[in-house]
Scaffold this active site. Sequence first.
Site, PDB file in Angstrom:
ATOM      1  N   SER A  23       0.839  -1.198   0.000  1.00 55.41           N
ATOM      2  CA  SER A  23       0.000   0.000   0.000  1.00 55.41           C
ATOM      3  C   SER A  23       0.871   1.244   0.000  1.00 55.41           C
ATOM      4  O   SER A  23       1.664   1.470   0.923  1.00 55.41           O
ATOM      5  CB  SER A  23      -0.906   0.014   1.231  1.00 55.41           C
ATOM      6  OG  SER A  23      -1.420   1.318   1.402  1.00 55.41           O
ATOM      7  N   HIS A  47      -1.292  -1.317  -4.268  1.00 56.90           N
ATOM      8  CA  HIS A  47      -2.547  -0.863  -3.663  1.00 56.90           C
ATOM      9  C   HIS A  47      -2.479   0.653  -3.487  1.00 56.90           C
ATOM     10  O   HIS A  47      -1.569   1.178  -2.845  1.00 56.90           O
ATOM     11  CB  HIS A  47      -2.710  -1.564  -2.316  1.00 56.90           C
ATOM     12  CG  HIS A  47      -4.002  -1.302  -1.630  1.00 56.90           C
ATOM     13  ND1 HIS A  47      -5.175  -1.966  -1.947  1.00 56.90           N
ATOM     14  CD2 HIS A  47      -4.323  -0.465  -0.613  1.00 56.90           C
ATOM     15  CE1 HIS A  47      -6.149  -1.547  -1.149  1.00 56.90           C
ATOM     16  NE2 HIS A  47      -5.666  -0.633  -0.339  1.00 56.90           N
ATOM     17  N   ASP A  49      -4.381   3.895  -2.111  1.00 53.86           N
ATOM     18  CA  ASP A  49      -5.427   4.324  -1.184  1.00 53.86           C
ATOM     19  C   ASP A  49      -5.866   5.744  -1.485  1.00 53.86           C
ATOM     20  O   ASP A  49      -5.095   6.693  -1.323  1.00 53.86           O
ATOM     21  CB  ASP A  49      -4.914   4.245   0.254  1.00 53.86           C
ATOM     22  CG  ASP A  49      -4.885   2.814   0.754  1.00 53.86           C
ATOM     23  OD1 ASP A  49      -5.929   2.146   0.668  1.00 53.86           O
ATOM     24  OD2 ASP A  49      -3.823   2.369   1.214  1.00 53.86           O
ATOM     25  N   MET A  51      -8.373   8.715  -0.508  1.00 52.58           N
ATOM     26  CA  MET A  51      -9.225   9.184   0.596  1.00 52.58           C
ATOM     27  C   MET A  51      -9.702  10.597   0.292  1.00 52.58           C
ATOM     28  O   MET A  51      -8.906  11.448  -0.125  1.00 52.58           O
ATOM     29  CB  MET A  51      -8.425   9.181   1.899  1.00 52.58           C
ATOM     30  CG  MET A  51      -7.845   7.818   2.249  1.00 52.58           C
ATOM     31  SD  MET A  51      -7.088   7.847   3.880  1.00 52.58           S
ATOM     32  CE  MET A  51      -6.357   6.193   3.934  1.00 52.58           C
ATOM     33  N   HIS A  80      -8.172   1.557  -4.120  1.00 60.20           N
ATOM     34  CA  HIS A  80      -9.132   1.447  -3.021  1.00 60.20           C
ATOM     35  C   HIS A  80      -9.728   2.828  -2.783  1.00 60.20           C
ATOM     36  O   HIS A  80      -9.052   3.713  -2.256  1.00 60.20           O
ATOM     37  CB  HIS A  80      -8.369   0.918  -1.781  1.00 60.20           C
ATOM     38  CG  HIS A  80      -9.193   0.821  -0.553  1.00 60.20           C
ATOM     39  ND1 HIS A  80      -8.638   0.625   0.710  1.00 60.20           N
ATOM     40  CD2 HIS A  80     -10.537   0.874  -0.356  1.00 60.20           C
ATOM     41  CE1 HIS A  80      -9.591   0.566   1.610  1.00 60.20           C
ATOM     42  NE2 HIS A  80     -10.755   0.730   0.995  1.00 60.20           N
ATOM     43  N   MET A  82     -11.757   5.167  -0.938  1.00 63.35           N
ATOM     44  CA  MET A  82     -12.427   5.511   0.319  1.00 63.35           C
ATOM     45  C   MET A  82     -13.060   6.872   0.111  1.00 63.35           C
ATOM     46  O   MET A  82     -12.560   7.903   0.568  1.00 63.35           O
ATOM     47  CB  MET A  82     -11.398   5.497   1.465  1.00 63.35           C
ATOM     48  CG  MET A  82     -10.972   4.081   1.828  1.00 63.35           C
ATOM     49  SD  MET A  82      -9.477   4.007   2.823  1.00 63.35           S
ATOM     50  CE  MET A  82      -8.260   4.000   1.517  1.00 63.35           C
ATOM     51  N   MET A 150     -12.068  -5.016   5.225  1.00 64.93           N
ATOM     52  CA  MET A 150     -11.147  -4.140   5.966  1.00 64.93           C
ATOM     53  C   MET A 150     -10.869  -4.753   7.338  1.00 64.93           C
ATOM     54  O   MET A 150     -11.797  -5.107   8.065  1.00 64.93           O
ATOM     55  CB  MET A 150     -11.750  -2.747   6.135  1.00 64.93           C
ATOM     56  CG  MET A 150     -11.829  -1.912   4.871  1.00 64.93           C
ATOM     57  SD  MET A 150     -10.238  -1.633   4.061  1.00 64.93           S
ATOM     58  CE  MET A 150      -9.325  -0.724   5.330  1.00 64.93           C
ATOM     59  N   PHE A 156      -6.367   5.493   8.022  1.00 65.78           N
ATOM     60  CA  PHE A 156      -4.977   5.685   8.428  1.00 65.78           C
ATOM     61  C   PHE A 156      -4.206   4.372   8.345  1.00 65.78           C
ATOM     62  O   PHE A 156      -4.779   3.300   8.575  1.00 65.78           O
ATOM     63  CB  PHE A 156      -4.908   6.204   9.877  1.00 65.78           C
ATOM     64  CG  PHE A 156      -5.648   7.487  10.072  1.00 65.78           C
ATOM     65  CD1 PHE A 156      -5.044   8.707   9.806  1.00 65.78           C
ATOM     66  CD2 PHE A 156      -6.978   7.475  10.487  1.00 65.78           C
ATOM     67  CE1 PHE A 156      -5.742   9.897   9.953  1.00 65.78           C
ATOM     68  CE2 PHE A 156      -7.687   8.658  10.637  1.00 65.78           C
ATOM     69  CZ  PHE A 156      -7.070   9.874  10.371  1.00 65.78           C
ATOM     70  N   GLY A 157      -2.920   4.482   8.072  1.00 62.24           N
ATOM     71  CA  GLY A 157      -2.052   3.317   8.134  1.00 62.24           C
ATOM     72  C   GLY A 157      -1.594   3.093   9.572  1.00 62.24           C
ATOM     73  O   GLY A 157      -1.845   3.909  10.464  1.00 62.24           O
ATOM     74  N   ASP A 188      -7.005  -5.822   4.361  1.00 66.63           N
ATOM     75  CA  ASP A 188      -6.285  -4.549   4.335  1.00 66.63           C
ATOM     76  C   ASP A 188      -6.339  -3.931   5.719  1.00 66.63           C
ATOM     77  O   ASP A 188      -7.426  -3.617   6.216  1.00 66.63           O
ATOM     78  CB  ASP A 188      -6.982  -3.651   3.294  1.00 66.63           C
ATOM     79  CG  ASP A 188      -6.342  -2.286   3.138  1.00 66.63           C
ATOM     80  OD1 ASP A 188      -5.263  -2.042   3.719  1.00 66.63           O
ATOM     81  OD2 ASP A 188      -6.937  -1.456   2.420  1.00 66.63           O
ATOM     82  N   GLY A 190      -3.214  -3.556   9.091  1.00 67.89           N
ATOM     83  CA  GLY A 190      -2.500  -4.296  10.121  1.00 67.89           C
ATOM     84  C   GLY A 190      -1.955  -5.634   9.645  1.00 67.89           C
ATOM     85  O   GLY A 190      -1.732  -6.545  10.441  1.00 67.89           O
TER      86      GLY A 190
HETATM   87  C1  DX5 Z   1      -6.260   2.153   5.485  1.00 63.71           C
HETATM   88  C2  DX5 Z   1      -5.832   1.775   4.098  1.00 63.71           C
HETATM   89  C3  DX5 Z   1      -4.785   0.759   4.078  1.00 63.71           C
HETATM   90  C4  DX5 Z   1      -3.502   1.132   4.764  1.00 63.71           C
HETATM   91  C5  DX5 Z   1      -3.017  -0.074   5.474  1.00 63.71           C
HETATM   92  O1  DX5 Z   1      -7.373   2.948   5.441  1.00 63.71           O
HETATM   93  O2  DX5 Z   1      -6.930   1.300   3.350  1.00 63.71           O
HETATM   94  O3  DX5 Z   1      -4.525   0.294   2.744  1.00 63.71           O
HETATM   95  O4  DX5 Z   1      -2.508   1.582   3.907  1.00 63.71           O
HETATM   96  O5  DX5 Z   1      -1.911   0.310   6.229  1.00 63.71           O
HETATM   97  P1  DX5 Z   1      -1.237  -0.678   7.262  1.00 63.71           P
HETATM   98  O6  DX5 Z   1      -0.744  -1.860   6.461  1.00 63.71           O
HETATM   99  O7  DX5 Z   1      -0.127   0.136   7.812  1.00 63.71           O
HETATM  100  O8  DX5 Z   1      -2.260  -1.060   8.272  1.00 63.71           O
HETATM  101 ZN    ZN Z   2      -6.480   0.299   1.386  1.00 59.71          ZN
END
Ligand code: DX5
Ligand code: ZN
Length: 236
Positions: A23, A47, A49, A51, A80, A82, A150, A156-157, A188, A190
């Site tokens: 990601s 991937h 993301d 947002m 993805h 969001m 999810m 957030f990552g 996706d 953690g």
């Molecule tokens: C979160 C994103 C994820 C994110 C995952 O909203 O959709 O794709 O990058 O990040 P990690 O792998 O750090 O949980």
């Molecule tokens: Zn994602």
Amino acid sequence: MDGRASIKGRDPGLFGDVRIAPSLLSADFGALAEQVGEVAPAADWLHVDVMDGHFVPNVTIGPPVVASLRRHTPLYFDCHLMMTEPGRYLQDFADAGADGCTVHVEVGGTDELIAQMRRLGLRAGVALNPDTPFEAVRPYLSDVDLVLCMTVFPGFGGQSFIADVMEKVRRVRAEVEAGALALDIEVDGGIDTATAPVAAAAGANVFVAGSAIFGHERPWEAADAIRESVQAADAV
Ligand code: DX5
Ligand code: ZN
């Protein structure tokens, strides 16, 4: 990299095969092309993301960045979305070089969004938040290429994997097997070498990882390690 599926360029690969999808969210946004180049040999998909500041509080990247990255890599782009109104942007993502787009069922209008993705030649995915029940996605299982469960709340990552979601992954996998459906099950949030095997055991086959890969000094090694953790669990 040894066990990597033989995916070339923008080929999405076979439904159900293990796919590692780094990601971009955790990459250095000032050096995206280099970061993608580093991870590409160990990645099946990239991937992306997106947002919008409405569906989730954060704002990230959009079609212009996808178009720029398209010039630097032949990787399959798994976008993805969001977003509260993904339908307004699907054409732009397709034009920018997205290969697959995934919309959240929580925003509604899912039938029309799937039809729109099909018309644009995109692979079509639907995503569910951790607290959205399996029933919300059941009506679409025959119409999509991918279900994204999810394993954190989007936005957030770097959050912790929510193991309770595995029950839903098992239900999606059971329906896929029962109906011999052609679709991928993606997780996706953690995902790392400890949680990817747990998700694989529940039935997931596409593993998105941000911080576990781009937070590593050698991202390609981290991606390979996640792949190996899944393969090792499979071999048991
Ligand atoms: C979160 C994103 C994820 C994110 C995952 O909203 O959709 O794709 O990058 O990040 P990690 O792998 O750090 O949980
Ligand atoms: Zn994602």
